[in-house]
Design an enzyme around this catalytic site. Structure first.
Site, PDB file in Angstrom:
ATOM      1  N   THR A  51      40.338  43.702  37.931  1.00 36.73           N
ATOM      2  CA  THR A  51      39.828  42.687  37.017  1.00 36.73           C
ATOM      3  C   THR A  51      39.490  43.431  35.733  1.00 36.73           C
ATOM      4  O   THR A  51      39.420  44.661  35.705  1.00 36.73           O
ATOM      5  CB  THR A  51      38.537  42.027  37.539  1.00 36.73           C
ATOM      6  OG1 THR A  51      37.553  43.047  37.715  1.00 36.73           O
ATOM      7  CG2 THR A  51      38.757  41.312  38.862  1.00 36.73           C
ATOM      8  N   TYR A  79      51.530  28.810  22.954  1.00 40.42           N
ATOM      9  CA  TYR A  79      52.288  29.135  24.164  1.00 40.42           C
ATOM     10  C   TYR A  79      53.103  30.399  23.930  1.00 40.42           C
ATOM     11  O   TYR A  79      53.795  30.512  22.926  1.00 40.42           O
ATOM     12  CB  TYR A  79      53.242  27.987  24.535  1.00 40.42           C
ATOM     13  CG  TYR A  79      52.787  27.316  25.807  1.00 40.42           C
ATOM     14  CD1 TYR A  79      52.796  28.012  27.010  1.00 40.42           C
ATOM     15  CD2 TYR A  79      52.308  26.010  25.799  1.00 40.42           C
ATOM     16  CE1 TYR A  79      52.335  27.425  28.176  1.00 40.42           C
ATOM     17  CE2 TYR A  79      51.845  25.420  26.962  1.00 40.42           C
ATOM     18  CZ  TYR A  79      51.864  26.140  28.160  1.00 40.42           C
ATOM     19  OH  TYR A  79      51.404  25.564  29.300  1.00 40.42           O
ATOM     20  N   ASP A  92      43.042  48.189  44.724  1.00 43.99           N
ATOM     21  CA  ASP A  92      42.406  47.143  43.926  1.00 43.99           C
ATOM     22  C   ASP A  92      41.081  47.709  43.424  1.00 43.99           C
ATOM     23  O   ASP A  92      40.127  47.845  44.185  1.00 43.99           O
ATOM     24  CB  ASP A  92      42.193  45.910  44.812  1.00 43.99           C
ATOM     25  CG  ASP A  92      41.450  44.792  44.103  1.00 43.99           C
ATOM     26  OD1 ASP A  92      40.931  45.025  42.992  1.00 43.99           O
ATOM     27  OD2 ASP A  92      41.361  43.688  44.685  1.00 43.99           O
ATOM     28  N   ARG A 108      37.046  37.800  31.299  1.00 42.13           N
ATOM     29  CA  ARG A 108      37.459  37.525  32.676  1.00 42.13           C
ATOM     30  C   ARG A 108      38.989  37.550  32.740  1.00 42.13           C
ATOM     31  O   ARG A 108      39.658  36.855  31.983  1.00 42.13           O
ATOM     32  CB  ARG A 108      36.971  36.147  33.144  1.00 42.13           C
ATOM     33  CG  ARG A 108      35.504  35.889  32.904  1.00 42.13           C
ATOM     34  CD  ARG A 108      35.012  34.708  33.705  1.00 42.13           C
ATOM     35  NE  ARG A 108      34.855  35.116  35.077  1.00 42.13           N
ATOM     36  CZ  ARG A 108      33.848  35.881  35.520  1.00 42.13           C
ATOM     37  NH1 ARG A 108      32.899  36.280  34.702  1.00 42.13           N
ATOM     38  NH2 ARG A 108      33.799  36.227  36.780  1.00 42.13           N
ATOM     39  N   GLU A 115      54.970  32.013  26.774  1.00 40.96           N
ATOM     40  CA  GLU A 115      55.602  32.341  28.061  1.00 40.96           C
ATOM     41  C   GLU A 115      56.646  33.432  27.876  1.00 40.96           C
ATOM     42  O   GLU A 115      57.403  33.422  26.899  1.00 40.96           O
ATOM     43  CB  GLU A 115      56.274  31.096  28.664  1.00 40.96           C
ATOM     44  CG  GLU A 115      55.295  30.245  29.444  1.00 40.96           C
ATOM     45  CD  GLU A 115      55.978  29.029  30.063  1.00 40.96           C
ATOM     46  OE1 GLU A 115      57.181  28.807  29.840  1.00 40.96           O
ATOM     47  OE2 GLU A 115      55.272  28.286  30.775  1.00 40.96           O
TER      48      GLU A 115
END
Ligand SMILES: *Cc1c(COP(=O)(O)O)cnc(C)c1O
Length: 416
Positions: free
Chosen positions: A223, A51, A197, A232, A53
């Site tokens: 992306t 983790y 985008d 991805r 965060e």
């Protein structure tokens, strides 16, 4: 893979079957690619155990010293690649990158102007079925009916009337170069911010094959898995003055813990995208697409807008009297994967569609060149002409797989 094969043979077997499908078939889906082995390697690591965060130097969990270094490398490499002042590499997907930009400064009910889905736009640009269409008030622009390209004069007029808070540009199915500067100027004139985008074309923008919106529009999202050829995921770039709001919108606004194994793979992808080899690849993607386009026109297909500037073509199937939906199935039987796509002058329903979208990022990553692209165009025409004959389709499929086996996904893994 051997311990997976022993522990979970069902999943192992399905992964192998999918590998075989990818190796033997012609992948023409414009949004897909084949990542480098090094990208795969970074993704399949113990980084997924952690983790992290927060952001480098400001985490909510201990033990993040290596994660900080990895995320900083990813951010710095992305900034260098596009000449950006600030980058956020945490969005789990392109859609989440877009939603984070909206969340960073719009309130529910604020106004967005964007390219409509049936004219090549994306769901996350305010489609009624998407969260962006439910939270914001959206006005869509499209392409000119005759030329099938963006009409900046008409878009400017619409912006003056509608007075949006944000103008979104960039598309999923638009074969022509987009003038990001024109969009940025229209937005500035009407007191709106602008977002480009570049999910599909980021690999062309960072190599100078398409103009880049970074530093031109207020925000740029992308992306990392389409032409850019990484894992991805999504990214956001902007100038320093918007950095804090963007970072807060991604975390804690939209997401919890970042996918650090994916961020490491993104860093590898950004390193690759800065090499001369990648630039040569991106150039070949465009050359291949022009050859494919020419081959399709020689076979009497009409291309939307009359051609292509980038990695994809939109094919009007009218002259062959077949829907996009049927063509997708027929081509699938011939070992050629495409997707049905609405086209601007559509006569059939959005579910059937009057067109297909074809693109060259994947076949170019496998090493195919113009000659193969012309052959592929002939196969597409032949399969559609002989669609009533299962044996003719099976024959094409055999020829397709013979070609594909000459261009392995990973030359060093020859057996399946
Ligand atoms: C593919 C695409 C996206 C979304 O990407 P996901 O990672 O599938 O969410 C966003 N915008 C455009 C223009 C796209 O083509």
């Amino acid at each position: 893979m051997s311990s997976l094969a022993l522990f979970d043979p069902e999943i192992f077997d399905l992964i192998n079957k999918e590998h075989k499908r990818q190796v033997e078939g012609l992948e023409l889906i414009a949004s897909e690619n084949v990542v480098a082995r090094e990208v795969l390697e970074a993704m399949g690591t113990i980084l997924t155990n952690k983790y992290a965060e927060g952001y480098p130097g400001k985490r909510y969990y201990g033990g993040c010293e290596f994660h900080d270094k990895i995320e900083n490398l990813a951010r710095d490499r992305l900034c260098a690649l596009f000449g950006a002042e600030h980058a956020n590499v945490q969005p789990h997907s392109g859609s989440q990158a877009n939603e984070a930009v909206y969340l960073s400064f719009l309130k529910p009910g604020d106004k967005i102007m964007s390219q409509s889905l049936n004219n090549g736009g994306h769901l996350s640009h305010g489609d009624p079925a998407n969260i962006s269409g439910k939270y914001y008030d959206v006005s869509f622009y499209g392409v000119d009916f005759d030329s099938e390209v963006l009409d900046y004069g008409a878009i400017e007029e619409q912006a003056r009337k509608y007075k949006p808070d944000l103008i979104v540009c960039g598309a999923s199915a638009y074969p022509r170069e987009i003038d990001f500067k024109a969009f940025a100027e229209i937005a500035e004139d009407v007191g709106a911010r602008s977002m480009a985008d570049i999910a599909h074309i980021s690999g062309l923008c960072c190599t100078g094959l398409h103009n880049s919106p970074v530093g031109v529009t207020t925000y740029t999202t992308s992306t990392t898995h389409k032409t850019l050829r990484g894992p991805r995921g999504g990214v956001i770039m902007c100038n320093k003055e918007y950095a804090g709001a963007i970072d807060r919108a991604v975390f804690p606004g939209m997401q919890g813990g970042p996918l650090m194994h994916v961020i490491a793979a993104k860093a590898v992808c950004f390193r690759e995208a800065g090499t001369e080899e990648y630039k040569t690849y991106a150039k070949q993607v465009v050359k291949n697409c022009k050859a494919l386009a020419q081959g399709l026109e020689d076979n009497n297909f009409r291309l939307v807008s009359g051609g292509t500037d980038n990695h994809l073509c939109l094919v009007d199937l009218e002259s062959y009297h077949i829907s996009g939906q049927e063509a997708e199935v027929i081509l699938g039987k011939a070992g050629i994967t495409v997707n049905k796509n609405t086209i601007p002058r559509q006569s059939l329903s959005p579910f059937e569609t009057s067109g297909i979208r074809v693109g060259t990022p994947t076949i170019t990553s496998r090493g195919m060149k113009e000659e193969e692209c012309r052959q592929i165009a002939d196969w597409i025409a032949e399969a559609i002409q002989k669609r009533e004959s299962d044996s003719a389709l099976a024959e094409i499929k055999k020829e397709v797989s013979t070609l594909c086996l000459k261009y392995p996904l990973y030359p060093e893994i020859r057996t399946l």
